[in-house]
Design a protein around this motif. Structure first.
Motif, mmCIF file in Angstrom:
data_model
loop_
_atom_site.group_PDB
_atom_site.id
_atom_site.type_symbol
_atom_site.label_atom_id
_atom_site.label_comp_id
_atom_site.label_asym_id
_atom_site.label_seq_id
_atom_site.Cartn_x
_atom_site.Cartn_y
_atom_site.Cartn_z
ATOM 1 N N MET A 1 0.839 -1.185 0.000
ATOM 2 C CA MET A 1 0.000 0.000 0.000
ATOM 3 C C MET A 1 0.888 1.253 0.000
ATOM 4 N N LYS A 2 0.612 2.134 -0.922
ATOM 5 C CA LYS A 2 1.376 3.379 -1.005
ATOM 6 C C LYS A 2 0.799 4.401 -0.039
ATOM 7 N N THR A 3 1.694 5.121 0.604
ATOM 8 C CA THR A 3 1.249 6.197 1.479
ATOM 9 C C THR A 3 1.465 7.523 0.780
ATOM 10 N N ILE A 4 0.745 8.521 1.238
ATOM 11 C CA ILE A 4 0.825 9.840 0.622
ATOM 12 C C ILE A 4 2.183 10.504 0.843
ATOM 13 N N ILE A 5 2.906 10.040 1.859
ATOM 14 C CA ILE A 5 4.194 10.684 2.152
ATOM 15 C C ILE A 5 5.399 9.845 1.727
ATOM 16 N N GLN A 6 5.209 8.782 0.992
ATOM 17 C CA GLN A 6 6.321 7.899 0.648
ATOM 18 C C GLN A 6 7.408 8.583 -0.182
ATOM 19 N N ASN A 7 7.073 9.580 -0.977
ATOM 20 C CA ASN A 7 8.080 10.256 -1.796
ATOM 21 C C ASN A 7 8.650 11.516 -1.158
ATOM 22 N N ILE A 8 8.274 11.789 0.091
ATOM 23 C CA ILE A 8 8.885 12.914 0.789
ATOM 24 C C ILE A 8 10.267 12.447 1.236
ATOM 25 N N ASN A 9 11.277 13.179 0.798
ATOM 26 C CA ASN A 9 12.664 12.771 0.968
ATOM 27 C C ASN A 9 13.244 13.346 2.256
ATOM 28 N N LYS A 10 13.702 12.485 3.124
ATOM 29 C CA LYS A 10 14.259 12.892 4.411
ATOM 30 C C LYS A 10 15.483 13.797 4.260
ATOM 31 N N ALA A 11 16.199 13.672 3.157
ATOM 32 C CA ALA A 11 17.377 14.520 2.930
ATOM 33 C C ALA A 11 17.014 15.995 2.836
ATOM 34 N N PHE A 12 15.759 16.284 2.512
ATOM 35 C CA PHE A 12 15.317 17.669 2.361
ATOM 36 C C PHE A 12 14.424 18.113 3.519
ATOM 37 N N ASP A 13 14.442 17.382 4.627
ATOM 38 C CA ASP A 13 13.527 17.710 5.718
ATOM 39 C C ASP A 13 13.955 18.924 6.543
ATOM 40 N N HIS A 14 15.168 19.385 6.373
ATOM 41 C CA HIS A 14 15.624 20.568 7.096
ATOM 42 C C HIS A 14 15.508 21.794 6.200
ATOM 43 N N ARG A 15 15.100 22.901 6.775
ATOM 44 C CA ARG A 15 14.857 24.110 5.984
ATOM 45 C C ARG A 15 16.103 24.603 5.255
ATOM 46 N N ILE A 16 17.274 24.388 5.829
ATOM 47 C CA ILE A 16 18.495 24.843 5.155
ATOM 48 C C ILE A 16 18.762 24.003 3.914
ATOM 49 N N ARG A 17 18.600 22.688 4.007
ATOM 50 C CA ARG A 17 18.792 21.825 2.834
ATOM 51 C C ARG A 17 17.743 22.113 1.775
ATOM 52 N N LEU A 18 16.528 22.370 2.212
ATOM 53 C CA LEU A 18 15.461 22.749 1.280
ATOM 54 C C LEU A 18 15.841 24.041 0.574
ATOM 55 N N GLY A 19 16.385 24.993 1.312
ATOM 56 C CA GLY A 19 16.807 26.263 0.736
ATOM 57 C C GLY A 19 17.967 26.105 -0.234
ATOM 58 N N ILE A 20 18.946 25.297 0.134
ATOM 59 C CA ILE A 20 20.099 25.070 -0.742
ATOM 60 C C ILE A 20 19.627 24.508 -2.074
ATOM 61 N N MET A 21 18.808 23.483 -2.012
ATOM 62 C CA MET A 21 18.338 22.861 -3.248
ATOM 63 C C MET A 21 17.450 23.803 -4.055
ATOM 64 N N SER A 22 16.639 24.594 -3.380
ATOM 65 C CA SER A 22 15.791 25.554 -4.090
ATOM 66 C C SER A 22 16.635 26.548 -4.880
ATOM 67 N N VAL A 23 17.691 27.047 -4.254
ATOM 68 C CA VAL A 23 18.584 27.989 -4.939
ATOM 69 C C VAL A 23 19.264 27.305 -6.123
ATOM 70 N N LEU A 24 19.728 26.078 -5.921
ATOM 71 C CA LEU A 24 20.454 25.385 -6.984
ATOM 72 C C LEU A 24 19.556 24.913 -8.122
ATOM 73 N N MET A 25 18.282 24.774 -7.875
ATOM 74 C CA MET A 25 17.354 24.380 -8.936
ATOM 75 C C MET A 25 17.119 25.510 -9.934
ATOM 76 N N VAL A 26 17.285 26.745 -9.497
ATOM 77 C CA VAL A 26 17.021 27.881 -10.388
ATOM 78 C C VAL A 26 18.297 28.605 -10.822
ATOM 79 N N ASN A 27 19.434 28.160 -10.334
ATOM 80 C CA ASN A 27 20.732 28.722 -10.715
ATOM 81 C C ASN A 27 21.638 27.585 -11.155
ATOM 82 N N GLU A 28 22.484 27.851 -12.119
ATOM 83 C CA GLU A 28 23.428 26.831 -12.578
ATOM 84 C C GLU A 28 24.344 26.392 -11.441
ATOM 85 N N SER A 29 24.730 27.371 -10.611
ATOM 86 C CA SER A 29 25.562 27.089 -9.452
ATOM 87 C C SER A 29 25.410 28.239 -8.464
ATOM 88 N N ALA A 30 25.928 28.033 -7.272
ATOM 89 C CA ALA A 30 25.944 29.089 -6.253
ATOM 90 C C ALA A 30 27.206 28.895 -5.435
#
Length: 98
Positions: A1-30
């Motif tokens: 049985m699939k859960t609604i949260i199965q694809n939520i990635n623990k590596a991005f559970d901290h706001r700083i990691r979420l922020g780092i990836m957000s910046v890198l998704m819209v910029n070639e590099s930082a």
């Protein structure tokens, strides 16, 4: 049985990691100073979170010298982009189900 949260990635559970990836998704590099300023974090905090993302192969870290000053640059890997997109999609699905 699939859960609604199965694809939520623990590596991005901290706001700083979420922020780092957000910046890198819209910029070639930082670079270290750009991320530090944008996210409002300390040197040590940023370093530990970028190391965690590097360990997952979600970002690539490049170190070089510009003149005589060290420069550290971060780039999202293909695996990182794919994982972050899946994470954001999972969050959007969770929100839409609420």
């Amino acid at each position: 049985m699939k859960t609604i949260i199965q694809n939520i990635n623990k590596a991005f559970d901290h706001r700083i990691r979420l922020g780092i990836m957000s910046v890198l998704m819209v910029n070639e590099s930082a670079d270290f100073n750009m991320l530090k300023e944008l996210l409002g974090v300390t040197d040590g905090n940023l370093a530990s979170h970028t190391k965690a993302l590097e360990a997952e192969n979600y970002i690539q870290i490049e170190k070089q010298f510009i003149g005589k000053k060290p420069n550290t640059r971060y780039i999202a890997t293909q695996d990182g982009k794919k994982a972050f997109t899946a994470h954001i999609d999972a969050l959007e699905k969770l929100i839409s189900k609420s």
